[in-house]
Design a protein around this motif. Structure first.
Motif, short mmCIF file in Angstrom:
data_model
loop_
_atom_site.label_atom_id
_atom_site.label_comp_id
_atom_site.label_asym_id
_atom_site.label_seq_id
_atom_site.Cartn_x
_atom_site.Cartn_y
_atom_site.Cartn_z
N CYS A 2 -15.27 96.73 109.57
CA CYS A 2 -14.10 96.86 110.43
C CYS A 2 -12.89 96.75 109.50
N THR A 3 -11.69 96.88 110.05
CA THR A 3 -10.51 96.91 109.17
C THR A 3 -10.40 95.63 108.34
N LYS A 4 -10.63 94.48 108.98
CA LYS A 4 -10.45 93.21 108.26
C LYS A 4 -11.44 93.07 107.10
N SER B 284 -0.74 98.22 109.09
CA SER B 284 -0.10 96.92 109.30
C SER B 284 -0.36 95.98 108.11
N HIS B 285 -1.36 96.28 107.29
CA HIS B 285 -1.62 95.45 106.11
C HIS B 285 -0.77 95.84 104.91
N PRO C 125 -12.59 99.39 114.48
CA PRO C 125 -11.38 98.56 114.51
C PRO C 125 -11.79 97.09 114.62
N ASP C 126 -10.83 96.19 114.43
CA ASP C 126 -11.15 94.76 114.38
C ASP C 126 -11.70 94.22 115.70
N CYS C 127 -11.35 94.81 116.83
CA CYS C 127 -11.88 94.32 118.11
C CYS C 127 -13.39 94.54 118.20
N GLN D 253 -3.76 102.51 112.34
CA GLN D 253 -2.65 101.60 112.64
C GLN D 253 -2.92 100.21 112.07
N GLU D 254 -4.16 99.75 112.21
CA GLU D 254 -4.49 98.42 111.66
C GLU D 254 -4.32 98.40 110.14
N GLN E 153 -6.69 103.97 115.90
CA GLN E 153 -6.55 102.51 115.92
C GLN E 153 -6.77 101.91 114.52
#
Ligand SMILES: [Zn+2]
Ligand SMILES: [Zn+2]
Length: 255
Positions: A200-202, A236-237, A186-188, A232-233, A229
């Motif tokens: 990561c997602t980004k 959201s995109h 995930p992005d974190c 979900q990320e 997680q």
């Protein structure tokens, strides 16, 4: 072309711990979970195993597969990988300590496995599939694979973070049906993703822009503890053409 990401959890679920794609039942990409198939007949049908890199989630059951399908005689599974990876498999796995040295024990009349080195950019033809290895950007040298059966073309970048050559190669193709692309973190955990050569997602979302054509994106390799997680990320995109892999589902690609 029929493609299945073999389940690697018990009971089968969408959690992915290991990597094996089975293509048309006879060709495997990576050997993470192939040796766990309860149906030994299904293991015996596999003739060629392409290994993208030596990380354990991609080779964990290679020794078990070879053990399961071995029969005395000249027929055996072919393992195709970069020369450097084949060397590591012998030094670190088939070394007479972790597992018997299947390479030293093999003779032309009675092999446990046959190995074939892969060269970046040099296609090989197996079971009616033209498989082209193209390097990606992971923590260790890794070959992504592009598979063409004459009707459909499907890309398997394997483990990778942001990369260039692979997308340049895909942008030069006449046809492309789907890409099985990873998101591990995930992005974190973007820092960890960068250090370990994963998305990561980004960075996954940014990476989609590098392909200059619409395609079906199938998300793989979500670390199980972050899978929800990441989902979900991604949601959201709001990107169309992106779907989460279902292990055990057969994906069909045709003209
Ligand atoms: Zn890896
Ligand atoms: Zn992996």
């Amino acid at each position: 072309m029929r493609v299945e990401l073999l389940p690697s959890s018990q009971p089968p679920s969408d959690k992915q711990f290991l990597v094996t794609y089975l293509i048309n039942d006879r060709v495997a990409i990576d050997a993470g979970s192939i040796g766990l198939l309860a149906d030994l007949q299904k293991q015996k049908q596999v003739e060629h195993v392409f290994v993208t890199h030596q990380h354990i989630d991609h080779i964990a059951t290679l020794p078990i597969l070879l053990e399961n399908v071995y029969e005395p005689g000249p027929k055996s599974i072919e393992v195709l990988s970069a020369e450097s990876v084949l060397d590591l498999l012998q030094k670190d796995l088939f070394n007479g300590r972790i597992w018997p040295d299947f390479l030293a024990l093999s003779t032309p009349e009675d092999p446990f496995l046959i190995t074939t080195p892969l060269e970046a950019g040099q296609p090989v033809n197996r079971c009616g599939l033209v498989v082209t290895p193209v390097p990606v950007s992971h923590a260790v040298p890794t070959l992504g694979l592009v598979v063409d059966d004459g009707e459909a073309v499907v890309a398997f970048p394997s483990d990778t973070g942001p990369t260039e050559k692979f997308w340049q190669h895909l942008n030069g193709l006449d046809r492309l049906d789907a890409v099985f692309l990873e998101v591990s973190f995930p992005d974190c955990l973007a820092d960890l993703a960068e250090k370990s050569g994963h998305h990561c997602t980004k960075t996954f979302v940014d990476e989609l822009q590098k392909l200059k054509r619409p395609v079906r994106w199938i998300v793989v390799h979500r670390k199980p503890r972050y899978a929800e997680q990441i989902a979900q990320e991604l949601a959201s995109h709001n990107i169309s053409d992106v779907e989460l892999i279902q292990p055990g589902k057969v994906y069909e690609f045709s003209a």
